[in-house]
Design an enzyme around this catalytic site. Structure first.
Site, PDB file in Angstrom:
ATOM      1  N   ASP A   5       0.828  -1.231   0.000  1.00  0.00           N
ATOM      2  CA  ASP A   5       0.000   0.000   0.000  1.00  0.00           C
ATOM      3  C   ASP A   5       0.852   1.266   0.000  1.00  0.00           C
ATOM      4  OD1 ASP A   5       0.650  -0.267   2.732  1.00  0.00           O
ATOM      5  OD2 ASP A   5      -1.387   0.143   3.461  1.00  0.00           O
ATOM      6  N   GLY A  31      -3.584  -5.133  18.918  1.00  0.00           N
ATOM      7  CA  GLY A  31      -2.161  -5.399  18.715  1.00  0.00           C
ATOM      8  C   GLY A  31      -1.902  -6.729  18.026  1.00  0.00           C
ATOM      9  N   ASP A  82      -5.783  -0.162   5.794  1.00  0.00           N
ATOM     10  CA  ASP A  82      -6.648  -0.543   6.927  1.00  0.00           C
ATOM     11  C   ASP A  82      -7.848   0.396   7.057  1.00  0.00           C
ATOM     12  OD1 ASP A  82      -4.465  -2.173   7.171  1.00  0.00           O
ATOM     13  OD2 ASP A  82      -3.643  -1.170   8.926  1.00  0.00           O
ATOM     14  N   SER A 106      -6.851  -0.396  15.514  1.00  0.00           N
ATOM     15  CA  SER A 106      -6.646   1.062  15.545  1.00  0.00           C
ATOM     16  C   SER A 106      -7.421   1.747  14.429  1.00  0.00           C
ATOM     17  CB  SER A 106      -5.171   1.441  15.376  1.00  0.00           C
ATOM     18  OG  SER A 106      -4.355   0.592  16.080  1.00  0.00           O
ATOM     19  N   TYR A 118       9.021  -1.749  10.490  1.00  0.00           N
ATOM     20  CA  TYR A 118       8.075  -1.292   9.462  1.00  0.00           C
ATOM     21  C   TYR A 118       8.643  -0.044   8.782  1.00  0.00           C
ATOM     22  CZ  TYR A 118       3.542   0.099   7.415  1.00  0.00           C
ATOM     23  OH  TYR A 118       2.528   0.455   6.555  1.00  0.00           O
TER      24      TYR A 118
HETATM   25  C1  GLA Z   1       0.022  -2.420   8.445  1.00  0.00           C
HETATM   26  C2  GLA Z   1      -0.248  -1.018   7.894  1.00  0.00           C
HETATM   27  C3  GLA Z   1      -0.854  -1.107   6.486  1.00  0.00           C
HETATM   28  C4  GLA Z   1       0.004  -2.004   5.584  1.00  0.00           C
HETATM   29  C5  GLA Z   1       0.296  -3.332   6.263  1.00  0.00           C
HETATM   30  C6  GLA Z   1       1.254  -4.190   5.470  1.00  0.00           C
HETATM   31  O1  GLA Z   1      -1.194  -3.089   8.639  1.00  0.00           O
HETATM   32  O2  GLA Z   1      -1.136  -0.327   8.730  1.00  0.00           O
HETATM   33  O3  GLA Z   1      -0.986   0.169   5.945  1.00  0.00           O
HETATM   34  O4  GLA Z   1       1.180  -1.343   5.207  1.00  0.00           O
HETATM   35  O5  GLA Z   1       0.849  -3.142   7.562  1.00  0.00           O
HETATM   36  O6  GLA Z   1       0.664  -4.592   4.287  1.00  0.00           O
END
Ligand code: GLA
Length: 391
Positions: free
Chosen positions: A40, A125, A177, A131, A226
């Protein structure tokens, strides 16, 4: 209509903490991503579904600028004025609500205070976007209280909530999300183009179901790793731009181009890019497979996604690998992969319809034996996105 047990508990929570009655119930679901992981924020494609687990805000407007909320599961109050941009340092959850309010106000929406109860059953989590569900439920409450429910389109609302999480909460997530929590559809996955925010509903076939396995393993690395992955993708784009000046994101790079210019990249960055580019292809192929009821192929693509996330993107963990292995050990499982950011949290399996409960039992036993940890297994049909019910 008689409220279900969960809604009744929330209504009781309101009665116990406020005088009079609430006027609305905002509901926003968590999500599981079928395929398209870490794509994304590279302007790529994702294929999530909304879960039948959600965050709810039972509320009524106030005639002042205060937001006053009581979170049932946390047994905690949050109280802030609209426009207050100071973060709550004692508790995290109110920041999601406050941040969303600030973003909506920044878009020029005249907000109004509201008060009520927050309650959720999305595991927290665990990589199922509790969230984002809280942000979207809060956004719906803000807009309803302000009598502005149509002020934003779904994609605009998702973007505002993402911005709140990026800038106010301080988590650098992509758009997936918030988008699926806002726009999910009963019985469908959404194919989302994270560049244009265009999307297409993909009917979830009747012959298969989803089983989600929560590893219950800690995700302590998640935040820093991340951000590191995001930076590596940006580094890849920067270097590839020297020879491919037209590209704006990894979305624009083909596998052949990546191979041709591999020498410009460090081995690690090359592998990160290879994951993103191949994953974008897998999303498209999975959609085609689901549309043709080719479940074996969809399962194979999920397996390939997991391998790529484990080996090239390096966001799996021992617990996730074991979870995926346990899922695949059942003959009714067509494919399985980690879902969400990784490092812990959940895996998702595509299973033949009818095999869900058997798969759950197999996984509970074999995962617990392998990891000495008791997993949680959820069976969820693709469900609706956010909505507000007047009471
Ligand atoms: C988390 C982030 C999303 C996406 C995923 C990995 O959930 O909130 O935006 O980057 O990781 O696909």
């Amino acid at each position: 209509m008689q409220p279900d047990k969960r809604t009744q508990t929330i209504l009781d929570g309101f009665d116990a903490n406020f005088e009079g009655k609430a006027t609305h119930l905002a509901i926003a679901p968590g999500r599981v991503n079928l395929i398209g992981e870490h794509t994304d924020y590279n302007d790529g494609f994702v294929l999530p579904v909304a879960l039948d687990r959600d965050v709810r805000v039972l509320f009524r407007p106030r005639d002042d600028n205060q937001v006053r909320l009581y979170a049932l599961e946390f047994d905690s109050w949050a109280d802030f004025s609209l426009g207050n941009s100071e973060r709550n340092k004692k508790q995290l959850w109110p920041n999601y609500v406050q941040g969303v309010g600030l973003e909506l106000a920044a878009l020029g929406i005249q907000l109004q205070g509201f008060e009520g109860i927050v309650s959720g059953n999305v595991p927290r989590g665990s990589g199922l976007s509790s969230s984002a569900a809280l942000e979207i439920a809060a956004a719906k409450a803000f807009l309803t209280a302000a009598n502005q429910i149509h002020a934003l389109t779904g994609p605009q609302l998702a973007r505002a909530a993402q911005k709140a999480e990026n800038e106010f909460v301080g988590v650098n997530c992509g758009i997936m999300d918030q988008f699926i929590s806002t726009l999910g559809e009963d019985g469908h996955a959404l194919l989302i183009d994270c560049r244009t925010l265009g999307y297409r509903r993909v009917p979830f076939p009747e012959g298969v179901s989803l089983v989600i396995g929560n590893t219950k393993a800690s995700r302590s690395l998640a935040g820093s790793a991340y951000n590191e992955r995001r930076a590596q993708c940006e580094d890849g784009v920067r270097r590839l731009k020297e020879v491919l000046p037209g590209i704006g994101a990894l979305r624009d790079v083909s596998r052949a181009e990546l191979e041709a210019h591999r020498s410009l990249l460090s081995h690690t960055v090359y592998r990160r890019c290879r994951h993103v580019i191949s994953e974008n292809d897998r999303v498209q192929t999975t959609v085609a497979a689901l549309e043709q009821d080719d479940f074996e192929e969809a399962g194979r693509l999920m397996d390939a996604s997991h391998a790529s996330l484990r080996d090239d993107y390096e966001v799996s963990s021992e617990a996730l690998d074991k979870m995926v292995e346990s899922m695949r050990s059942h003959p009714g499982c067509l494919g399985a992969r980690l879902t969400g950011a990784g490092f812990g949290g959940c895996a998702v399996a595509l299973v033949r319809a009818g095999a869900e409960k058997d798969v759950r039992e197999t996984v509970q036993e074999s995962y617990a034996r392998a990891m000495n940890l008791w997993p949680e297994i959820y069976i969820s049909a693709p469900s609706s996105g956010a909505r507000v019910l007047p009471l």
